[in-house]
Enzyme design. Structure first.
Site, PDB file in Angstrom:
ATOM      1  N   ALA A 116       0.760  -1.253   0.000  1.00 22.31           N
ATOM      2  CA  ALA A 116       0.000   0.000   0.000  1.00 22.31           C
ATOM      3  C   ALA A 116       0.792   1.305   0.000  1.00 22.31           C
ATOM      4  CB  ALA A 116      -0.948  -0.003   1.182  1.00 22.31           C
ATOM      5  N   ALA A 117       2.047   1.309   0.468  1.00 22.63           N
ATOM      6  CA  ALA A 117       2.744   2.600   0.611  1.00 22.63           C
ATOM      7  C   ALA A 117       3.210   3.140  -0.745  1.00 22.63           C
ATOM      8  CB  ALA A 117       3.951   2.443   1.530  1.00 22.63           C
ATOM      9  N   GLY A 120      -1.244   6.086  -2.471  1.00 23.22           N
ATOM     10  CA  GLY A 120      -2.058   6.665  -3.551  1.00 23.22           C
ATOM     11  C   GLY A 120      -3.327   5.849  -3.788  1.00 23.22           C
ATOM     12  N   LYS A 121      -3.141   4.552  -3.934  1.00 23.89           N
ATOM     13  CA  LYS A 121      -4.296   3.711  -4.257  1.00 23.89           C
ATOM     14  C   LYS A 121      -5.144   3.441  -3.013  1.00 23.89           C
ATOM     15  CE  LYS A 121      -2.188   1.755  -8.387  1.00 23.89           C
ATOM     16  NZ  LYS A 121      -0.768   2.150  -8.391  1.00 23.89           N
ATOM     17  N   GLU A 139       1.794  -2.563   4.388  1.00 23.28           N
ATOM     18  CA  GLU A 139       3.076  -2.249   3.748  1.00 23.28           C
ATOM     19  C   GLU A 139       4.186  -2.985   4.500  1.00 23.28           C
ATOM     20  OE1 GLU A 139       4.383  -0.735   1.038  1.00 23.28           O
ATOM     21  OE2 GLU A 139       6.331  -1.213   1.904  1.00 23.28           O
ATOM     22  N   ARG A 144       8.373   3.146   4.798  1.00 25.97           N
ATOM     23  CA  ARG A 144       7.303   3.467   3.844  1.00 25.97           C
ATOM     24  C   ARG A 144       5.937   3.374   4.523  1.00 25.97           C
ATOM     25  NH1 ARG A 144       8.436   3.608  -1.622  1.00 25.97           N
ATOM     26  NH2 ARG A 144       6.442   2.689  -2.201  1.00 25.97           N
ATOM     27  N   CYS A 238       3.780  -1.133 -12.430  1.00 22.22           N
ATOM     28  CA  CYS A 238       4.151  -0.001 -13.291  1.00 22.22           C
ATOM     29  C   CYS A 238       5.300  -0.460 -14.194  1.00 22.22           C
ATOM     30  CB  CYS A 238       4.488   1.234 -12.474  1.00 22.22           C
ATOM     31  SG  CYS A 238       5.856   1.032 -11.345  1.00 22.22           S
TER      32      CYS A 238
HETATM   33  N1  SAM Z   1       0.105   1.028  -3.950  1.00 20.01           N
HETATM   34  C1  SAM Z   1       1.079   2.060  -3.650  1.00 20.01           C
HETATM   35  C2  SAM Z   1       0.514   3.400  -4.010  1.00 20.01           C
HETATM   36  O1  SAM Z   1      -0.412   3.484  -4.836  1.00 20.01           O
HETATM   37  O2  SAM Z   1       0.941   4.416  -3.431  1.00 20.01           O
HETATM   38  C3  SAM Z   1       2.404   1.767  -4.334  1.00 20.01           C
HETATM   39  C4  SAM Z   1       2.934   0.414  -3.995  1.00 20.01           C
HETATM   40  S1  SAM Z   1       4.523   0.059  -4.635  1.00 20.01           S
HETATM   41  C5  SAM Z   1       4.216  -0.204  -6.295  1.00 20.01           C
HETATM   42  C6  SAM Z   1       4.799  -1.564  -4.027  1.00 20.01           C
HETATM   43  C7  SAM Z   1       5.010  -1.666  -2.527  1.00 20.01           C
HETATM   44  O3  SAM Z   1       5.186  -3.058  -2.190  1.00 20.01           O
HETATM   45  C8  SAM Z   1       6.231  -0.950  -2.007  1.00 20.01           C
HETATM   46  O4  SAM Z   1       5.867   0.013  -1.044  1.00 20.01           O
HETATM   47  C9  SAM Z   1       7.096  -2.046  -1.402  1.00 20.01           C
HETATM   48  O5  SAM Z   1       7.768  -1.644  -0.215  1.00 20.01           O
HETATM   49  C10 SAM Z   1       6.100  -3.138  -1.108  1.00 20.01           C
HETATM   50  N2  SAM Z   1       6.711  -4.490  -1.052  1.00 20.01           N
HETATM   51  C11 SAM Z   1       8.004  -4.826  -1.224  1.00 20.01           C
HETATM   52  N3  SAM Z   1       8.176  -6.155  -1.073  1.00 20.01           N
HETATM   53  C12 SAM Z   1       6.979  -6.676  -0.773  1.00 20.01           C
HETATM   54  C13 SAM Z   1       6.507  -7.979  -0.491  1.00 20.01           C
HETATM   55  N4  SAM Z   1       7.325  -9.020  -0.505  1.00 20.01           N
HETATM   56  N5  SAM Z   1       5.211  -8.139  -0.226  1.00 20.01           N
HETATM   57  C14 SAM Z   1       4.380  -7.094  -0.236  1.00 20.01           C
HETATM   58  N6  SAM Z   1       4.753  -5.835  -0.514  1.00 20.01           N
HETATM   59  C15 SAM Z   1       6.038  -5.624  -0.772  1.00 20.01           C
END
Ligand code: SAM
Length: 437
Positions: A116-117, A120-121, A139, A144, A238
């Site tokens: 989630a971090a 935005g979503k 998250e 984050r 993305c």
């Molecule tokens: N959804 C967020 C937004 O809209 O602001 C952006 C999310 S970003 C694309 C992906 C997130 O997944 C990161 O914050 C990252 O720290 C987290 N992440 C990293 N490894 C992960 C894991 N193994 N399982 C779940 N989340 C993970």
């Protein structure tokens, strides 16, 4: 293409894009790197409606086609405007606004945003839920996750529970529990080459694409187990890499036959105004294990003295008692959403609204409480223009009469607390959030 400081794109990436897009599409794709990056904001309808925001905005706004509250903006400084601090909008890359609406989250549902971090979503989902139901924002990265809490609070979300857990840990607690799940997975970020060129390109490698794909596969597997039969799953990235996008979903569907694909979309910067993004919408068949029950809150309420102090604060400083079930954890009081589950054993960073602290027989309100209220909820207010609000956001004391806690407003929207006494209003804007320079 590589003018303006753009680093050279990896040749293996370019070869793959050429094969995917064909000669003509590839040419247009390359040309998109010479065009400016698209910026966007999403109006926060938990605080202001879209039409009202259009009237007061100092930025020129142009609608984003796939999100009704989304606008393209030219302003680079959208994050420094006092309306941003008031949580009237969230700065979000326009293509990134496309995935959350596909989840069709509704008020009253149990919704999980697994990655989630910075939020935005999550905040987009919160708008769709209008404060009703439970939104779990998870998250894995602690730093984050703290930013996620700040954004959830700034936007005045009342029904979120922010967790800092790994997907496998959540899957053990929430079998078949959620109506809707968003997996906005960590990915190789190819869609961000235009935006964060240096960082995204430097981190890219074919090995990292494979690493991301395996990690996404595991995350999706845990998500599948947490979705109730008949529930909806939206997966997004993305990046353009098929192994992380359509290939990933193909593999997911073959490994999870209870799921069927409703639709998928890849946004390319040469075909739409936005950076690269991909989403896939799938549903779990209606037959399956029984839906996970609400895990009831074990420890309830707040001790009588803390409750009394909170109620006395509300009677003196607010026009009505804010909604939510009062809950005490140590010195901190929270207002929990209805049907809150037990968080026992889970790393919880925030549940509902942080109302304030009870110390030495007194209640001190939290910044998050002010951000969850409307102007008319405060017994006393200090009304500032956008220019005056900058001084408050820098920590300055304000002129003002009366005595007691006041809601400090910018153009009628809460920014935080002040405390009036002796002809001045002491600034209670949190030090860590202040405007500097
Ligand atoms: N959804 C967020 C937004 O809209 O602001 C952006 C999310 S970003 C694309 C992906 C997130 O997944 C990161 O914050 C990252 O720290 C987290 N992440 C990293 N490894 C992960 C894991 N193994 N399982 C779940 N989340 C993970």
């Amino acid at each position: 293409m590589n003018g303006g400081g753009m680093p050279a794109l990896p040749s293996a990436f370019l070869a793959r894009m050429r094969a995917e897009l064909g000669a003509e599409g590839y040419e247009a794709f390359l040309q998109s790197y010479a065009r400016p990056v698209c910026r966007g904001i999403r109006v926060n309808t938990l605080k202001i409606d879209r039409e009202e925001f259009e009237k007061i905005s100092s930025f020129a706004l142009r609608p984003v086609p796939w999100e009704e509250n989304g606008f393209y903006v030219a302003a680079e400084k959208a994050g420094r405007h006092s309306f941003h601090f008031a949580g009237l909008y969230y700065s979000q890359e326009p293509s990134a606004m496309s995935a959350a609406p596909q989840l069709a989250a509704r008020p009253g549902e149990r919704v999980l945003d697994l990655c989630a971090a910075p939020g935005g979503k999550s905040t987009q989902l919160a708008q769709a839920m209008r404060g009703e139901g439970i939104l779990v924002c998870n998250e894995t990265d602690p730093a984050r996750a703290r930013i996620l809490v700040q954004n959830v609070e700034r936007l005045g979300v009342r029904n979120a529970v922010v967790l800092n857990a790994s997907p496998d840990r959540l899957a053990a607690v929430f079998p078949a529990y959620f109506d809707k799940i968003l997996v906005d997975a960590p990915c190789s970020g190819e869609g961000m080459f235009r935006k964060n060129a240096r960082e995204a390109v430097a981190n890219w490698s074919e090995a990292n694409v494979s690493f991301c794909a395996e990690r996404q596969r595991a995350i999706l597997g845990f998500a599948a187990g947490m979705l109730r039969p008949g529930g909806r799953l939206v997966y997004s990235t993305c990046t353009f890499a098929p192994a992380e996008d359509e290939g990933q979903i193909e593999r997911f569907l073959s490994e999870h036959p209870a799921f069927s694909l409703l639709r998928e979309r890849k946004i390319y910067p040469h075909e739409a105004e936005g950076e690269g993004h991909y989403y896939a919408v799938s549903e779990r068949a209606a037959e399956g294990p029984e839906r996970g029950a609400f895990l009831p809150l074990q420890r309830g309420g707040a001790p009588a003295p803390a409750r009394a102090a909170f109620e006395a604060f509300c009677a003196e400083n607010l026009r009505r008692v804010p909604a939510g079930t009062l809950f005490c954890a140590g010195d901190v009081l929270y207002l929990l959403p209805q049907n809150m589950f037990s968080v026992k054993g889970l790393p919880v960073l925030r549940a509902g609204v942080r109302a304030g602290e009870y110390r030495k027989g007194r209640f001190e309100p939290a910044h998050a409480l002010a951000m969850s209220l409307k102007a008319e909820d405060f017994a006393r207010t200090v009304c500032l223009t956008a220019a005056e609000a900058e001084r408050y956001l820098r920590g300055e004391t304000l002129p003002g009469g009366g005595k007691g806690w006041c809601g400090v407003l910018v153009e009628g929207y809460p920014l935080g607390w002040g405390k009036a006494s002796g002809g001045v209003v002491k600034n209670h804007y949190p030090k860590g959030l202040r405007l500097v320079k």
